[in-house]
Write an enzyme that holds these catalytic residues in place. Structure first.
Site, PDB file in Angstrom:
ATOM      1  N   HIS A  91       0.856  -1.181   0.000  1.00  0.00           N
ATOM      2  CA  HIS A  91       0.000   0.000   0.000  1.00  0.00           C
ATOM      3  C   HIS A  91       0.895   1.234   0.000  1.00  0.00           C
ATOM      4  O   HIS A  91       1.679   1.451   0.923  1.00  0.00           O
ATOM      5  CB  HIS A  91      -0.939  -0.006   1.205  1.00  0.00           C
ATOM      6  CG  HIS A  91      -2.058  -0.984   1.073  1.00  0.00           C
ATOM      7  ND1 HIS A  91      -2.590  -1.673   2.143  1.00  0.00           N
ATOM      8  CD2 HIS A  91      -2.759  -1.396  -0.016  1.00  0.00           C
ATOM      9  CE1 HIS A  91      -3.562  -2.459   1.718  1.00  0.00           C
ATOM     10  NE2 HIS A  91      -3.680  -2.308   0.409  1.00  0.00           N
TER      11      HIS A  91
ATOM     12  N   GLU B 292       1.724   3.840   3.029  1.00  0.00           N
ATOM     13  CA  GLU B 292       2.193   3.344   4.317  1.00  0.00           C
ATOM     14  C   GLU B 292       3.716   3.437   4.382  1.00  0.00           C
ATOM     15  O   GLU B 292       4.434   2.441   4.424  1.00  0.00           O
ATOM     16  CB  GLU B 292       1.661   1.928   4.533  1.00  0.00           C
ATOM     17  CG  GLU B 292       0.138   1.902   4.567  1.00  0.00           C
ATOM     18  CD  GLU B 292      -0.471   0.504   4.550  1.00  0.00           C
ATOM     19  OE1 GLU B 292       0.283  -0.480   4.659  1.00  0.00           O
ATOM     20  OE2 GLU B 292      -1.710   0.401   4.430  1.00  0.00           O
TER      21      GLU B 292
ATOM     22  N   HIS C 109       2.765  -3.609   7.011  1.00  0.00           N
ATOM     23  CA  HIS C 109       1.788  -2.575   6.688  1.00  0.00           C
ATOM     24  C   HIS C 109       1.795  -1.547   7.815  1.00  0.00           C
ATOM     25  O   HIS C 109       2.545  -1.651   8.772  1.00  0.00           O
ATOM     26  CB  HIS C 109       0.383  -3.177   6.577  1.00  0.00           C
ATOM     27  CG  HIS C 109       0.149  -3.998   5.355  1.00  0.00           C
ATOM     28  ND1 HIS C 109      -0.724  -3.631   4.365  1.00  0.00           N
ATOM     29  CD2 HIS C 109       0.667  -5.191   4.957  1.00  0.00           C
ATOM     30  CE1 HIS C 109      -0.739  -4.550   3.414  1.00  0.00           C
ATOM     31  NE2 HIS C 109       0.099  -5.512   3.753  1.00  0.00           N
TER      32      HIS C 109
ATOM     33  N   GLU D 135       1.004  -4.970  11.219  1.00  0.00           N
ATOM     34  CA  GLU D 135       0.521  -3.598  11.073  1.00  0.00           C
ATOM     35  C   GLU D 135       1.312  -2.749  12.062  1.00  0.00           C
ATOM     36  O   GLU D 135       1.122  -2.851  13.276  1.00  0.00           O
ATOM     37  CB  GLU D 135      -0.980  -3.516  11.381  1.00  0.00           C
ATOM     38  CG  GLU D 135      -1.873  -4.157  10.329  1.00  0.00           C
ATOM     39  CD  GLU D 135      -2.175  -3.210   9.180  1.00  0.00           C
ATOM     40  OE1 GLU D 135      -1.781  -2.024   9.264  1.00  0.00           O
ATOM     41  OE2 GLU D 135      -2.807  -3.656   8.206  1.00  0.00           O
TER      42      GLU D 135
END
Length: 419
Positions: free
Chosen positions: A181, A184, A306, A382
């Site tokens: 992504h 990020e 992420h 994350e």
């Protein structure tokens, strides 16, 4: 003939003018960032009503909260809806553009040496990989895992140290995917920090970690999207492919061929965040990277980075059913998080599936790798942050956490007999 020449010159001028004027930097001046709490149904209602007014709405979901970036012209409608459906909204940033300005060095500042107190564009990341491969030619080399829509290579670094004079081609492979992504940014930065630790650390635990595996590390597997987010639109998430209707990009972590298009994805090519592509592997980035991964022998670990949720995820992201070694993944993951906690006393949630801890999501890389290749140890981290922002001066803070997390991950996997 003179008039023909003038026509060609005029056409060329028009094309050049369009090239340099079509793209404008999106500054997000006076955009506000809110944290909104409520039931899942009322939060969905809020997003639906706002997306009817702004199809480029930017948000991040959790189980009981949604964080939204609200344009100035949307603020009145946002407050009206929040009051109407009885949600609790907290303002986190009054003007997100002020936060974004802190992330990059001034355009006049020359970069003399790659460091971890700033964020860099994709070419500078690739230059760093080339530099360290030249510095350690005996056991580090630049590798290519695929290519992008705009013609960039998806470059990574292979680290494979000889053991007792033997190249040991049968080492288990530890694969790291980062930056799928685009927005990020802390993920690629942390990944290059970890590369640096593997290459330069004198800590015997880190050198032992380095020597145990054949590392394949890719800091940014969506290079077009990352570059676009760095230059034009900080919150860009997708690839940069062109759809038939003229809209740009697909979410590369909804484009893998595992339960494609079922949860947390969109069929609308103009969806700013979740368009899953026209079909599985429609994006050249996911198609070529998946081919590269499929040809790796002895793949033991697949780790994706992420941001931002401070959370450790395991397969499958769209199900609360547990895979056969789920308990092992949780045990290994918990040890990893404990190692990370000791660095900064920051607690991550999980381990668990995204369906249990965030929301159901289909078509992700981690799930495809587990399902298609039956890779034993598959995790998604994350990382920490807020509004996809992490102060560049604090990149080493997360870099140290990640280094320790990888130590914990490998140690407990060994304790359980995975290698």
């Amino acid at each position: 003939m003179m008039w023909v020449t003038r026509i060609f010159v005029f056409i060329a001028f028009v094309r050049l003018t369009r090239t340099f004027t079509v793209e404008k930097v999106k500054e997000y001046k006076n955009y506000k960032y809110y944290d909104v709490k409520g039931s899942s149904s009322t939060l969905e209602r809020l997003k639906t009503l706002l997306e009817e007014k702004d199809d480029s709405l930017i948000y991040l979901d959790n189980k009981r909260t949604t964080q939204l970036l609200i344009a100035p012209e949307l603020e009145a409608a946002f407050k009206e809806i929040v009051e109407k459906v009885k949600l609790n909204a907290t303002l986190l940033h009054n003007d997100i553009s002020e936060v974004l300005r802190e992330e990059k060095p001034p355009t006049t500042q020359k970069i003399y040496r790659y460091s971890w107190n700033a964020y860099y564009d994709v070419n500078q990341i690739y230059a760093y990989l080339a530099d360290v491969s030249r510095s350690h030619p005996e056991w580090a080399e630049v590798i290519v895992g695929g290519k992008s829509y705009e013609g960039r290579e998806i470059r990574g670094l292979r680290i494979n140290t000889p053991v007792d004079g033997d190249d040991n081609p049968n080492k288990p492979v530890f694969f790291i995917e980062s930056g799928i992504h685009a927005r990020e940014w802390i993920a690629p930065a942390t990944t290059t920090y970890f590369i640096n630790q593997l290459l330069t650390s004198k800590d015997p635990n880190v050198t032992r970690l380095r020597d145990q595996f054949d590392w394949r590390i890719f800091p940014t597997v969506n290079p077009d999207g990352y570059h676009y987010s760095y230059i034009f639109d900080r919150y860009w998430r997708k690839t940069r492919s062109l759809s038939k209707n003229g809209c740009i990009g697909a979410d590369p972590n909804r484009n893998w061929d595992y339960n494609w298009g079922q949860y947390s994805s969109s069929k609308n090519p103009c969806d700013y965040q979740l368009y899953a592509g026209s079909k599985p592997f429609s994006e050249i980035e996911t198609r070529t990277l998946s081919s590269y991964i499929s040809n790796i022998d002895n793949l033991l670990f697949y780790v994706a980075f992420h941001s931002y949720a401070s959370l450790l995820l395991v397969p499958y992201s769209d199900s609360t059913d547990h895979i056969d070694n789920y308990d092992d993944l949780v045990q290994i993951g918990n040890v990893s998080l404990e190692y990370g906690y000791k660095v900064n006393q920051k607690r991550y949630d999980g381990p668990g599936t995204a369906a249990e801890t965030l929301y159901k999501a289909s078509g992700g890389s981690m799930d495809w790798v587990r399902n298609k290749l039956n890779t034993p140890l598959v995790f998604t981290y994350e990382l920490r942050g807020s509004s996809f922002h992490w102060p560049p001066s604090k990149i080493p803070e997360q870099g140290e956490e990640v280094t320790q997390m990888m130590l914990g991950l490998s140690k407990e996997a060994r304790n359980l007999g995975y290698y």
